[in-house]
Design a protein around this motif. Structure first.
Motif, mmCIF file in Angstrom:
data_model
loop_
_atom_site.group_PDB
_atom_site.id
_atom_site.type_symbol
_atom_site.label_atom_id
_atom_site.label_comp_id
_atom_site.label_asym_id
_atom_site.label_seq_id
_atom_site.Cartn_x
_atom_site.Cartn_y
_atom_site.Cartn_z
ATOM 1 N N TYR A 212 36.455 37.091 55.289
ATOM 2 C CA TYR A 212 36.494 35.893 54.962
ATOM 3 C C TYR A 212 35.404 35.721 53.927
ATOM 4 C CZ TYR A 212 39.427 33.426 58.407
ATOM 5 O OH TYR A 212 40.591 33.029 59.166
ATOM 6 N N LEU A 213 34.411 36.464 53.800
ATOM 7 C CA LEU A 213 33.482 36.480 52.979
ATOM 8 C C LEU A 213 33.904 36.932 51.584
ATOM 9 C CD1 LEU A 213 30.275 38.001 54.566
ATOM 10 C CD2 LEU A 213 30.804 35.464 53.852
ATOM 11 N N GLU A 214 35.049 38.010 51.579
ATOM 12 C CA GLU A 214 35.589 38.374 50.398
ATOM 13 C C GLU A 214 36.347 37.094 49.817
ATOM 14 O OE1 GLU A 214 36.435 40.969 47.308
ATOM 15 O OE2 GLU A 214 34.955 41.062 48.839
ATOM 16 N N ARG A 215 36.946 36.121 50.715
ATOM 17 C CA ARG A 215 37.592 35.151 50.168
ATOM 18 C C ARG A 215 36.890 34.271 49.298
ATOM 19 N NH1 ARG A 215 41.588 34.385 48.799
ATOM 20 N NH2 ARG A 215 41.986 32.127 49.601
ATOM 21 N N VAL A 216 35.625 34.272 49.348
ATOM 22 C CA VAL A 216 34.614 33.282 48.459
ATOM 23 C C VAL A 216 34.872 33.970 47.040
ATOM 24 C CG1 VAL A 216 32.492 32.618 47.753
ATOM 25 C CG2 VAL A 216 33.009 32.966 50.495
ATOM 26 N N VAL A 217 34.909 35.071 46.798
ATOM 27 C CA VAL A 217 35.002 35.785 45.397
ATOM 28 C C VAL A 217 36.590 35.811 44.981
ATOM 29 C CG1 VAL A 217 34.698 37.746 44.205
ATOM 30 C CG2 VAL A 217 33.188 37.342 45.952
ATOM 31 N N GLN A 218 37.430 35.902 45.842
ATOM 32 C CA GLN A 218 38.564 35.816 45.565
ATOM 33 C C GLN A 218 39.147 34.361 44.942
ATOM 34 O OE1 GLN A 218 40.685 37.126 49.309
ATOM 35 N NE2 GLN A 218 40.082 39.299 48.584
ATOM 36 N N ARG A 219 38.805 33.319 45.691
ATOM 37 C CA ARG A 219 39.076 31.866 45.172
ATOM 38 C C ARG A 219 38.279 31.702 43.911
ATOM 39 N NH1 ARG A 219 37.847 30.850 50.956
ATOM 40 N NH2 ARG A 219 35.759 30.260 50.309
ATOM 41 N N GLN A 220 37.021 32.318 43.629
ATOM 42 C CA GLN A 220 36.511 32.175 42.399
ATOM 43 C C GLN A 220 37.323 32.927 41.335
ATOM 44 O OE1 GLN A 220 33.943 30.228 42.155
ATOM 45 N NE2 GLN A 220 33.832 30.256 39.880
ATOM 46 N N ASP A 221 37.836 33.982 41.352
ATOM 47 C CA ASP A 221 38.798 34.723 40.654
ATOM 48 C C ASP A 221 39.865 33.875 40.086
ATOM 49 O OD1 ASP A 221 36.881 36.887 40.602
ATOM 50 O OD2 ASP A 221 38.094 37.910 42.122
ATOM 51 N N LEU A 222 40.558 33.104 41.139
ATOM 52 C CA LEU A 222 41.672 32.274 40.874
ATOM 53 C C LEU A 222 41.077 31.153 40.176
ATOM 54 C CD1 LEU A 222 44.591 31.691 41.337
ATOM 55 C CD2 LEU A 222 44.091 30.363 43.343
ATOM 56 N N ALA A 223 40.268 30.476 40.548
ATOM 57 C CA ALA A 223 39.711 29.355 39.630
ATOM 58 C C ALA A 223 39.316 29.824 38.160
ATOM 59 C CB ALA A 223 38.398 28.929 40.245
ATOM 60 N N VAL A 224 38.661 31.107 37.796
ATOM 61 C CA VAL A 224 38.469 31.200 36.503
ATOM 62 C C VAL A 224 39.866 31.687 35.637
ATOM 63 C CG1 VAL A 224 37.651 33.364 35.129
ATOM 64 C CG2 VAL A 224 36.283 32.180 37.183
ATOM 65 N N ALA A 324 47.261 36.017 38.599
ATOM 66 C CA ALA A 324 46.224 35.773 39.225
ATOM 67 C C ALA A 324 46.692 34.921 40.541
ATOM 68 C CB ALA A 324 45.157 34.996 38.665
ATOM 69 N N ARG A 325 47.414 34.098 40.585
ATOM 70 C CA ARG A 325 48.132 33.087 41.304
ATOM 71 C C ARG A 325 48.815 34.297 42.390
ATOM 72 N NH1 ARG A 325 50.497 27.919 38.375
ATOM 73 N NH2 ARG A 325 48.438 26.801 38.172
ATOM 74 N N LEU A 326 49.595 35.145 42.015
ATOM 75 C CA LEU A 326 50.001 36.132 42.752
ATOM 76 C C LEU A 326 49.174 36.958 43.662
ATOM 77 C CD1 LEU A 326 53.232 37.336 40.682
ATOM 78 C CD2 LEU A 326 53.449 35.707 42.723
#
Length: 641
Positions: A212-224, A324-326
């Motif tokens: 779940y902590l890794e999801r914070v970075v992953q959501r930011q990667d998608l936003a970028v 990135a969405r995939l």
């Protein structure tokens, strides 16, 4: 002088049986019964000797006199007379209960069997053999007579059983002997249900927390990645002051700059940049010169850069966003897979603890019954009913069962610590696993689950998404191989409050190509190979899932059948134990070891039933994991934000 061998054997048999009956009967402690049975044994013994001794002759007498006709032996009349006198002597004893002591139900049964056998004597036994029946036929003037030696085995058995039933024994051995039931044993500790364990695993497991902590970075990667075509805004505000002195002359300058820059990328690959700057100039001097004081300048410029080869096209420029969405969907599926795997691992660890607890209960029951058997064996040795060498085997059994009990305790501790490690709880917490008994065992159809697994299995969906993502990566790698050809267009407007407005327009083509960089071709080849490998992996996974679903469904149905068979075996073992206890209470052909063996068989049957149930439930859990329905089964919501 030697006696004929056949006659001697028969005579000795009769005397031995009479002595054994007298010895057994006189050990009984029932008032009034001694006299009646002693009287009966004396008369019956005389009958046996008279019935079997006429054929006993010495060899010298046979040789001295020629064969003579043997007179008829009045056996029937003697038997009738003895039976009538015996029944008359026993009638009063049988109709009155003993007064010196209270007989147990088992002793009462043995007493009634003895009296019944005495009443019905000398009727021949159901199956007469050469050892229980001897018939001597004589021929004299066309007549023959028969003399029958009666079977004393039922009388002797009844008397012996009644005698043994009155020997002092621990807890009224054998009729009241019983063994513990595993279902009544309870372990001490904090009881956790399977639902509790699953919730604790989702909340406390560190691997799940890290996911779940890794999801914070992953959501930011998608936003970028999705911010690629959004404009970027850069405001500017500057204030400056300067002072220049030359002797008595000085000049003071000041200015205020206000501006902004906006840049944005278009889906076609074009880059648009707009800048605006306004400057206010202030001047002050000792000469009171006012030239250029308060001058206001404004500068506006817009520029467009459109690639014509490399980097041009909507598909190329949106490839990074789609990839990135995939990747985000793959990350969510990886999180789902992590949750499912950890929940499955926790469930299996919980059931291993359950199985270890059941093994501990069985070991405890077996140890208790083995120790009880040792006590009984010691009591029988003290009573003179068994040999002392039997105690050695009982002691060895106790030692082996103590070892098994220690091993079962160690297995419970190992399973408990393993489960606590998954739950991230204190290792000293004494938890006890408990799960509802299995009630339903549905039959599954593999064909109905084939298509379902492609839609829900996380691994298959990840492989499918990976194939699509490699295609976008290949588009970008191929675009990097093209030449750079860009169209640049810019327009500027400079204005001032003191001078006239100035405008300029520029346009041009920029053509470039980098040579000698092998990494471009390397990335392209790598993308090609990744795309081919992803397709192969998807096909292999599809075939593997077909086999896995068929195998898991077959395994579940097989385990379901085994559960039913194990349940039937356990019920039969319970019935067998009940039968052995009833037989022991009635004094039939059984022993305490038979009861203990039946109880051990029941414990093993219960252990096998628990094992088959756990294996069946584990098979269903594994099938849930393959189908991707673990989270739905345990009502776990995947947090995507």
């Amino acid at each position: 002088m030697r006696i004929h061998q056949g006659a001697m054997d028969t005579t000795e048999q009769g005397r031995s049986m009479m002595k054994e009956l007298n010895r057994s009967v006189w050990r009984l402690n029932i008032p009034g019964l001694h006299f009646a049975i002693a009287f009966a044994t004396t008369l019956v013994g005389s009958l046996i000797l008279s019935a079997i001794s006429p054929n006993a002759q010495t060899e010298s007498s046979i040789a001295a006199s020629p064969p003579q006709p043997i007179p008829q032996h009045p056996t029937s009349a003697i038997v009738d007379k003895i039976q009538a006198e015996l029944q008359q002597a026993l009638q009063e004893i049988y109709s009155q209960p003993p007064q010196s002591q209270t007989l147990t139900p088992t002793q009462e049964i043995y007493r009634n069997q003895l009296l019944e056998n005495l009443f019905t004597w000398p009727s021949p036994p159901p199956l007469a053999t050469a050892q229980t029946r001897r018939t001597a036929r004589r021929s004299d003037a066309g007549s023959d007579t028969s003399a029958t030696v009666q079977d004393w085995t039922p009388i002797l058995n009844a008397a012996t059983q009644l005698q043994y039933s009155q020997v002092p024994q621990p807890e009224n051995l054998p009729g009241a002997f019983s063994v513990p039931d595993t279902s009544t044993l309870q372990l001490e500790g904090t009881i956790l249900t399977l639902n509790d364990v699953v919730l604790l695993a989702v909340e406390n497991n560190r691997e799940i927390k890290n996911a779940y902590l890794e999801r914070v970075v992953q959501r930011q990667d998608l936003a970028v990645a999705e911010d690629k075509f959004n404009p970027n805004f850069i405001p500017r505000l500057a204030l400056n002051v300067s002072r220049n002195e030359n002797g008595q002359l000085f000049t003071s300058l000041g200015g205020l700059d206000v501006g902004t820059t906006i840049s944005s990328r278009m889906p076609t690959g074009a880059t648009i940049e707009l800048s605006w700057l306004m400057n206010q100039q202030l001047r002050d001097s000792n000469r009171n010169e006012a030239s250029n004081q308060g001058e206001l300048k404004s500068d506006f410029r817009i520029g467009v850069r459109q690639p014509l080869l490399r980097g041009s096209g909507i598909s190329v420029n949106r490839a990074s966003i789609e990839s990135a969405r995939l990747t985000e969907q793959i990350n969510l599926l990886n999180l789902q897979s992590t949750l499912s795997n950890k929940v499955t691992e926790t469930i299996l660890a919980y059931r291993r603890l359950m199985q270890a607890q059941e093994e501990l209960k069985n070991a405890q029951v077996t140890l208790t019954t083995t120790r009880r058997l040792q006590e009984i064996t010691q009591a029988l040795i003290d009573a003179g009913r068994t040999a002392r060498v039997d105690l050695v085997q009982s002691q060895a059994d106790v030692a082996n069962q103590e070892l098994n009990f220690l091993q079962a305790q160690n297995a419970v501790e190992q399973a408990r610590i393993s489960l606590l490690d998954l739950l991230d709880l204190d290792e000293n917490l004494p938890i006890v696993a408990t799960e509802p008994i299995l009630t339903q065992t549905p039959v599954l159809n593999a064909e109905e689950l084939q298509q379902f697994v492609y839609e829900r299995n996380p691994e298959y969906r990840i492989a499918d998404l990976t194939v699509n993502r490699t295609q976008y990566d290949l588009i970008q790698a191929n675009d990097e191989r093209r030449w750079n050809l860009d169209l640049d267009v810019s327009y500027g407007n400079n204005a001032s409050s003191l001078v006239n407005e100035n405008r300029d327009l520029q346009a041009g083509l920029v053509f470039s190509r980098e040579f000698g960089d092998l990494t471009i071709e390397q990335r392209y080849k790598r993308s090609q190979i990744n795309a081919l490998q992803a397709e192969n992996n998807l096909q292999n996974l599809r075939e593997s899932l077909n086999l896995q679903v068929n195998d898991r469904v077959r395994n579940v149905n097989l385990r379901r059948t085994q559960v039913e068979q194990a349940r039937q075996a356990r019920e039969l073992a319970e019935q067998n134990l009940s039968n052995e206890q009833i037989k022991l209470g009635l004094g039939r052909d059984t022993s305490i070891r038979d009861v203990v063996a039946a109880q051990n068989a029941l414990s093993q049957a219960r252990s096998r039933e628990v094992q088959t149930i756990i294996e069946y439930l584990n098979a269903i859990t594994d099938l849930d994991r393959i189908l991707g329905t673990t989270l739905e089964t345990w009502q776990i919501t995947l947090q995507t934000d």
